[in-house]
Motif scaffolding. Structure first.
Motif: not given
Length: 81
Positions: A25, A28, A30-31
């Motif tokens: 992802a 992302s 958050r990633g």
């Protein structure tokens, strides 16, 4: 998973989990945040800064990557980042 690996004292596995998340992802936020955090904690400040910049490009209205990068740059002795 990355957080549980880190809590268990396995930082390499924590980073590997976060890297997989980012490959699966790439958009992302958050990633990017998680992986930047892990690189920062391990002293890999250049990689952390790159991830924070990428996060900012993904979400330009989000102030957090800029705040975190400013702190990182201050630590590196580059207050203008």
């Amino acid at each position: 998973r990355s957080e549980s690996e880190e809590k268990a004292g396995r930082p390499e596995r924590a980073r590997a989990s976060a890297e997989v998340l980012l490959r699966l992802a790439p958009g992302s936020v958050r990633g990017h945040d998680r992986l930047a955090c892990l690189h920062y904690r391990s002293g890999e400040l250049d990689r952390a800064a790159d991830l924070l910049s990428s996060w900012h490009h993904l979400a330009p209205s989000d102030h957090w990557p800029l705040v975190r990068k400013a702190v990182l740059e201050q630590e590196r002795g580059n207050p203008l980042g």
